[in-house]
Scaffold this motif. Structure first.
Motif, PDB file in Angstrom:
ATOM      1  N   TYR A  86      39.746  20.514 -53.619  1.00 44.25           N
ATOM      2  CA  TYR A  86      41.003  20.277 -54.317  1.00 44.25           C
ATOM      3  C   TYR A  86      42.173  20.621 -53.394  1.00 44.25           C
ATOM      4  CZ  TYR A  86      37.868  20.641 -58.360  1.00 44.25           C
ATOM      5  OH  TYR A  86      36.846  20.469 -59.249  1.00 44.25           O
ATOM      6  N   GLU A  87      43.284  19.895 -53.617  1.00 42.43           N
ATOM      7  CA  GLU A  87      44.547  20.243 -52.964  1.00 42.43           C
ATOM      8  C   GLU A  87      45.501  20.726 -54.045  1.00 42.43           C
ATOM      9  OE1 GLU A  87      48.037  18.438 -50.029  1.00 42.43           O
ATOM     10  OE2 GLU A  87      46.555  17.107 -50.939  1.00 42.43           O
ATOM     11  N   VAL A  88      45.947  21.950 -53.927  1.00 42.88           N
ATOM     12  CA  VAL A  88      46.806  22.564 -54.936  1.00 42.88           C
ATOM     13  C   VAL A  88      48.157  22.870 -54.298  1.00 42.88           C
ATOM     14  CG1 VAL A  88      47.081  24.472 -56.557  1.00 42.88           C
ATOM     15  CG2 VAL A  88      44.800  23.541 -56.090  1.00 42.88           C
ATOM     16  N   LEU A 122      43.886  18.905 -62.220  1.00 41.56           N
ATOM     17  CA  LEU A 122      43.490  20.184 -62.779  1.00 41.56           C
ATOM     18  C   LEU A 122      44.543  20.631 -63.779  1.00 41.56           C
ATOM     19  CD1 LEU A 122      42.344  22.186 -59.623  1.00 41.56           C
ATOM     20  CD2 LEU A 122      40.904  21.285 -61.435  1.00 41.56           C
ATOM     21  N   ALA A 145      44.037  16.240 -58.321  1.00 40.42           N
ATOM     22  CA  ALA A 145      42.751  16.115 -59.018  1.00 40.42           C
ATOM     23  C   ALA A 145      42.897  16.328 -60.513  1.00 40.42           C
ATOM     24  CB  ALA A 145      41.749  17.112 -58.453  1.00 40.42           C
ATOM     25  N   SER A 169      48.021  19.601 -58.970  1.00 44.48           N
ATOM     26  CA  SER A 169      46.933  19.111 -58.131  1.00 44.48           C
ATOM     27  C   SER A 169      46.715  17.638 -58.414  1.00 44.48           C
ATOM     28  CB  SER A 169      45.644  19.890 -58.408  1.00 44.48           C
ATOM     29  OG  SER A 169      44.559  19.292 -57.734  1.00 44.48           O
ATOM     30  N   ASN A 202      44.370  23.555 -49.368  1.00 40.90           N
ATOM     31  CA  ASN A 202      43.110  22.920 -49.734  1.00 40.90           C
ATOM     32  C   ASN A 202      42.136  23.990 -50.206  1.00 40.90           C
ATOM     33  OD1 ASN A 202      43.847  20.253 -49.021  1.00 40.90           O
ATOM     34  ND2 ASN A 202      43.523  20.735 -46.859  1.00 40.90           N
TER      35      ASN A 202
END
Length: 307
Positions: free
Chosen positions: A227-229, A211, A209, A207, A242
């Motif tokens: 978040y975009e995973v 993570l 972000a 991610s 998302n």
């Protein structure tokens, strides 16, 4: 009671069109009186009188609201309205009216069950049967008057911002009794539990972000946010999703990964076309030679058996 009827008549007469009330308040009061006269809807009238008071700040509407609450068997709202009315008028209230209201408050209190509500710490807003009752804390309890007639079950709620409400059902209440309760809202969750899975399993998650993610399946406590995973798995196409994380809302997120096509699968159409072209071209070039090879030759000498 004779007093209640007297006060209701006075309240209705004065509540129809007080000189200093705003037009909106007058209209609300008229609707409230209509509910009382036509439908005996004291609960609806109470709410309308309360709104009229909020618009005009006319104490008479406050008194009207308390009288309607009394008729609707809402002792807490009736007593609160009466006490506020007394506080607003102060020394200006007629002595007779003052004494009548004090007596009425005593009658209501004796006919009701007193619930002494505390919290385990900080203040919290208390509701009785979804209606505001006041504020209570550990050091400043709130006395809530609940109807004691019949086998009623009442719901008490304590609310505090950032906390989960504390709810308690109370029943089998007797008149002129006191029950002490502690209602403490619990600290609300600040994260959400997100379960990540993939089909096939074992995908690596990343991610932007930052993570801290590992391989699926796994469950993580994640702070609220967007978040975009992305899921990565060898020989499979990456898949991104998302994720909106809301505190306290647990959920599962599944990545369905498609197998990455091999070179043959990606180019098999072209290969097939090329092979077909080779066959055609080869057939064009080879066919004349084959035909010539099998064509009868005039110069071939026949072999004859001896006679």
């Amino acid at each position: 009671m004779r007093f209640v009827g007297l006060v209701l008549v006075v309240a209705c007469v004065l509540g129809v069109a007080p000189a200093r009330a705003e037009t909106g308040a007058k209209e609300l009061a008229e609707l409230a009186l209509k509910k009382v006269s036509e439908d005996q809807d004291y609960l609806g009238a109470m709410d309308l009188f309360a709104k009229a008071f909020a618009l005009s700040n006319d104490p008479q509407y406050l008194l009207d609201s308390g009288i309607a609450a009394r008729r609707a068997n809402l002792p807490q709202q009736a007593v609160v309205a009466y006490r506020r009315y007394l506080a607003l008028l102060g020394p200006a209230i007629a002595r007779e009216m003052h004494d009548q209201l004090i007596a009425e408050i005593e009658v209501i209190t004796r006919a009701s069950a007193s619930l002494v509500v505390r919290t385990a710490g900080a203040p919290a807003e208390i509701e009785l049967d979804r209606r505001p009752a006041g504020t209570a804390s550990k050091d400043a309890p709130l006395v809530v008057l609940a109807p004691a007639a019949g086998a009623l079950i009442h719901a008490l709620r304590a609310s505090r911002p950032g906390f989960v409400d504390a709810i308690r059902d109370v029943g089998n209440l007797a008149p002129d009794t006191t029950t002490e309760l502690v209602l403490e809202p619990t600290l609300g969750r600040t994260t959400a539990r997100i379960t990540f899975a993939s089909v096939p399993s074992g995908a690596t998650l990343t991610s932007p972000a930052h993570l801290t993610l590992a391989r699926t399946p796994q469950t993580l406590e994640i702070a609220p946010g967007d978040y975009e995973v992305t899921a990565h798995l060898a020989d499979h196409d990456d898949r991104s999703q998302n994720v909106r994380v809301i505190a306290g809302e647990d959920r599962e997120l599944v990545f369905h990964l498609a197998a990455t096509p091999t070179w043959w699968h990606r180019h098999r159409a072209a290969v097939a076309i090329g092979a077909a072209a080779v066959v055609i071209v080869t057939g064009i070039l080879v066919a004349p030679a084959v035909n010539d090879y099998f064509k009868p030759d005039a110069y071939i000498i026949d072999y004859h058996h001896p006679r």
